[in-house]
Design an enzyme around this catalytic site. Structure first.
Site, PDB file in Angstrom:
ATOM      1  N   SER A 132      38.454  41.374  31.373  1.00 44.86           N
ATOM      2  CA  SER A 132      39.379  40.401  30.787  1.00 44.86           C
ATOM      3  C   SER A 132      39.728  39.359  31.840  1.00 44.86           C
ATOM      4  O   SER A 132      39.604  39.608  33.042  1.00 44.86           O
ATOM      5  CB  SER A 132      40.654  41.099  30.319  1.00 44.86           C
ATOM      6  OG  SER A 132      41.641  40.145  29.967  1.00 44.86           O
ATOM      7  N   HIS A 133      40.195  38.195  31.403  1.00 45.45           N
ATOM      8  CA  HIS A 133      40.705  37.193  32.343  1.00 45.45           C
ATOM      9  C   HIS A 133      41.966  37.707  33.054  1.00 45.45           C
ATOM     10  O   HIS A 133      42.309  37.229  34.127  1.00 45.45           O
ATOM     11  CB  HIS A 133      41.056  35.901  31.600  1.00 45.45           C
ATOM     12  CG  HIS A 133      39.860  35.068  31.264  1.00 45.45           C
ATOM     13  ND1 HIS A 133      38.842  35.520  30.472  1.00 45.45           N
ATOM     14  CD2 HIS A 133      39.514  33.810  31.642  1.00 45.45           C
ATOM     15  CE1 HIS A 133      37.920  34.562  30.355  1.00 45.45           C
ATOM     16  NE2 HIS A 133      38.307  33.514  31.072  1.00 45.45           N
ATOM     17  N   SER A 134      42.647  38.656  32.418  1.00 47.67           N
ATOM     18  CA  SER A 134      43.916  39.152  32.955  1.00 47.67           C
ATOM     19  C   SER A 134      43.762  40.583  33.460  1.00 47.67           C
ATOM     20  O   SER A 134      43.257  41.447  32.740  1.00 47.67           O
ATOM     21  CB  SER A 134      44.977  39.100  31.850  1.00 47.67           C
ATOM     22  OG  SER A 134      45.986  40.054  32.101  1.00 47.67           O
ATOM     23  N   GLY A 179      41.208  34.951  35.390  1.00 46.65           N
ATOM     24  CA  GLY A 179      39.798  34.570  35.484  1.00 46.65           C
ATOM     25  C   GLY A 179      38.948  35.815  35.501  1.00 46.65           C
ATOM     26  O   GLY A 179      39.461  36.940  35.432  1.00 46.65           O
ATOM     27  N   ASP A 212      36.448  39.959  27.050  1.00 44.15           N
ATOM     28  CA  ASP A 212      37.300  39.154  26.152  1.00 44.15           C
ATOM     29  C   ASP A 212      36.560  37.905  25.672  1.00 44.15           C
ATOM     30  O   ASP A 212      36.117  37.859  24.544  1.00 44.15           O
ATOM     31  CB  ASP A 212      38.723  38.909  26.688  1.00 44.15           C
ATOM     32  CG  ASP A 212      38.857  38.240  28.037  1.00 44.15           C
ATOM     33  OD1 ASP A 212      37.848  37.766  28.594  1.00 44.15           O
ATOM     34  OD2 ASP A 212      39.999  38.158  28.541  1.00 44.15           O
TER      35      ASP A 212
END
Lengths: 222, 136
Positions: free
Chosen positions: B8-10, B45, B69
């Protein structure tokens, strides 16, 4: 004999490109805030700061052109979290695999390197012309350079027409709808805004015309 | 038994998904989050090298399913696979499943000992599951 570009000139080009991106971070942020997630400026600035630091490290010079492009690619892939990292990273990674003489390229080799990079970029991002992406600046520029090469133009002319084509391609992204990336979620509301990726890609050709279009001076013969 | 990687970006999302999935499968299934950037946990990112390390950390010869994601998560997962040796690359699949629901389904099926292919088919089938049926 065909005009040649040295390893040192290519290095200076990428450093000038890094300078340009770092200085214009806010412009990229503004463009990306309008249609995306506003991360292109900060991501590119962070990546290009690392690239500049790495290329200016006197203890760790890149011995040849493939190493130079690979170094830029790996730095961007590791440092840029958004889409620009894998996209520019793949562009330079593929360019590095194009045949070259190690420390020099002529126009034909440069055009082929950029073509390799473009093909890799399109494969990675699954983007085509008119999707409102980096491809809209890079593809016309590569095609213009190839046409200049085919008609026997000089290196300086080829770089100038490539820059012009990249600029027109970048400006054309204002008129079209985004089909890729977060901007595509906006649908028709993405029309009227210039694409941030096409903008940072244009600078690549703008700085190339400045650095690679003029003869190598003794200080940058690499 | 296959391994699972969540991209995921997070960082918080990837770790949260991993915890949810672990709750479904227990400790038998090897799984790892690869959220955010390895070098700075505050950055949003995705990071190809971090994803590659996560794949290695859950590796078995049965393979690894990677759930992502969007956007750069897909591209950086592809780059991570390109950097793996060929024999490992061929035993990794990037799933088209939605990250959260796909992770839960994948954890259940992985825990049952399903193959990489079958786990991915089950996870991707979630795309057809409706959460709300609206009255006409």
């Amino acid at each position: 004999m065909a005009q040649e570009i040295t390893l040192g000139q290519l290095r200076n080009w990428l450093i000038l490109y890094a300078d340009r991106v770092i200085a214009k971070e806010e412009e990229l942020t503004r463009l990306d805030a309008a249609i995306g997630d506003a991360d292109h400026g900060v991501n590119m600035r962070r990546g290009m700061e690392k690239v500049r630091e790495r290329l200016q490290d006197p203890n760790n010079p890149c011995p040849d052109i493939s190493a130079l492009f690979r170094t830029v690619a790996m730095t961007l892939i590791s440092a840029v979290g958004g889409a620009a990292g894998p996209l520019y990273g793949t562009f330079f990674l593929r360019a590095a695999t194009s045949p070259n003489d190690g420390t020099h390229v002529d126009l034909a080799q440069l055009a082929r390197m950029l073509r390799f990079g473009l093909d890799g970029l399109k494969q990675r991002g699954k983007a085509h012309i008119d999707d409102k992406t980096m491809v809209d600046a890079i593809q016309p520029a590569v095609e213009a350079m190839e046409a200049a090469l085919a008609s026997g133009q000089s290196l300086a002319v080829a770089l100038a027409v490539a820059q012009q084509a990249a600029r027109l391609g970048m400006e054309h992204t204002i008129d079209i709808r985004a089909n890729k990336g977060r901007a595509s979620y906006l649908g028709d509301r993405s029309i009227g805004h210039q694409d941030p990726g096409a903008t940072s890609a244009y600078w690549l050709f703008e700085t190339a015309a400045i650095v690679l279009g003029s003869p190598a001076s003794p200080s940058n013969t690499g | 038994m296959i391994g699972l990687v969540f991209v995921s970006h997070s960082r918080l999302i990837a770790e949260g998904v991993c915890r949810l999935a672990q709750q479904m499968s227990g400790d038998d299934v090897q799984m790892a989050p690869a959220g955010g950037m390895a070098e700075d946990e505050t950055l949003l990112g995705t990071d190809a090298m971090y994803i590659m390390a996560a794949i290695e950390s859950v590796w078995s010869d049965d393979g690894v399913l990677i759930l992502v994601d969007m956007g750069s998560a897909v591209m950086n997962a592809e780059i991570a696979l390109e950097f793996l040796p060929g024999e490992k690359r061929n035993r990794c699949t990037i799933s088209n499943a939605p990250l959260v629901e796909g992770a839960i389904v994948a954890a259940v099926h992985a825990g049952l000992g399903d193959t990489l292919h079958d786990v991915n088919v089950a996870a991707e089938a979630v795309l057809n599951a409706r959460k709300i049926v609206r009255a006409k």
